[in-house]
Design an enzyme around this catalytic site. Structure first.
Site, PDB file in Angstrom:
ATOM      1  N   LYS A  96      47.324  43.164  34.449  1.00 50.20           N
ATOM      2  CA  LYS A  96      48.623  43.396  35.432  1.00 50.20           C
ATOM      3  C   LYS A  96      49.918  43.152  35.026  1.00 50.20           C
ATOM      4  O   LYS A  96      50.802  43.842  35.423  1.00 50.20           O
ATOM      5  CB  LYS A  96      48.089  42.603  36.700  1.00 50.20           C
ATOM      6  N   ASP A 133      48.751  43.177  46.159  1.00 47.90           N
ATOM      7  CA  ASP A 133      48.057  42.033  46.416  1.00 47.90           C
ATOM      8  C   ASP A 133      48.804  41.146  47.321  1.00 47.90           C
ATOM      9  O   ASP A 133      48.474  40.355  48.168  1.00 47.90           O
ATOM     10  CB  ASP A 133      47.867  41.422  45.122  1.00 47.90           C
TER      11      ASP A 133
END
Ligand code: ATR
Length: 283
Positions: free
Chosen positions: A76, A112
């Site tokens: 990420k 997220d």
């Protein structure tokens, strides 16, 4: 219920790929493809296991071809550095979990954060502004949750993590006017306090024998609702225990759904059918 037949790919099919290692356990292909089929969209979602050396080339190539996808552990941060138009959430968290091509540039978002915001509002039953939140854990998932909570204008975030330095790093990163963020090496240090919500972002609950991330019988911390980032097929013991005490509690499946729905909106410019996604995850 029998699954709808997969549409035959065409020359115009858009490719969406989850990039990470490991990816074989991921539920994203299951529910993203279910959403595509339900809306009759010409796209396909696959999972590709890849190393750090391959990630930038794969991400750029898939996006440049008109597709997009997700990024998961351990890439990420690398994805955040690879995309050309990082969203505010990517810049603030240093993590990117969704990428796509828009106006000729490769965009990245950290959905997220949006997923955490949606799940927090759902379990609280209201907007989180002014809430007092106990956050358990201080890793990557915690970072997205703190970012969402700070944006939502909560009054206080207490971060409890056994490695207290990591909690301190998060408090530093998301320092903002009007939000009090403090840290502790365990929830026991907050004995006697009351929080509107506790969020578990530790990995406790993934394995059957794990202790509870916050044991209501052993700590003198009072909470009003529980949100777990962990999910298993049958839910988590922590959310079961909290529900048995009459508290609203939801497990990590909701955050998984909400982050996926936010990514779908970026890729397709429309809402995915959440009911179809929920059914796909039940099967
Ligand atoms: P993720 O990206 O899923 O958040 P991570 O960055 O590895 O994963 O973070 C895992 C979190 O779970 C950390 O807060 C970790 O605590 P440490 O920072 O002290 O390592 C926490 N964690 C993992 N196992 C734990 C355990 N047995 N007891 C308490 N906390 C635990």
């Amino acid at each position: 219920m029998s699954a709808a037949p997969a549409p035959t790919p065409t020359a115009g099919t858009r490719l969406f790929a989850l990039l990470g290692d490991p990816v074989s356990h991921s539920l994203s292909p299951t529910f993203q493809n279910a959403a595509l089929r339900a809306l009759g969209l010409d796209g396909v979602y696959v999972a590709l296991r890849c190393g750090a050396d391959e990630l930038p080339g794969l991400l750029r190539g898939i996006a440049r071809a008109g597709g997009g996808g997700n990024v998961t552990v351990p890439h990420k941060a690398l994805a955040a550095a690879t995309v050309e138009r990082p969203s505010d959430a990517v810049r603030r968290t240093g993590a990117c979990n969704a990428y796509w091509l828009e106006d000729g540039a490769i965009h990245g978002d950290n959905t997220d954060v949006a997923g955490a915001a949606a799940a927090v509002s759902l379990v609280l039953g209201r907007a989180p502004a002014g809430a007092r939140v106990l956050l358990l854990g201080a890793g990557g998932a915690a970072s997205a949750v703190v970012c969402a909570l700070a944006d939502a204008g909560v009054e206080r975030i207490a971060i409890a993590n056994r490695t207290v330095e990591r909690a301190g790093g998060l408090a530093e990163r998301y320092r903002a006017p009007g939000v009090r963020i403090d840290v502790a090496d365990s929830a026991d240090a907050l004995s006697g306090e009351r929080f509107d919500l506790a969020v578990n972002t530790t990995s406790l609950g993934l394995k059957p024998g794990d202790p509870l991330p916050l044991d209501p019988d052993a700590t003198r911390v009072e909470i009003g609702a529980a949100l777990d980032v962990v999910y298993t097929r049958t839910g988590t013991r922590w959310t079961d225990e909290m529900r048995a005490r009459g508290l609203p509690a939801i497990d990590g499946k909701e955050m998984l759904i909400q982050q996926g729905a936010a990514a779908f909106r970026r890729w397709w410019g429309m809402d995915p059918p959440l009911d179809v996604i929920r059914v796909a995850l039940e099967e």
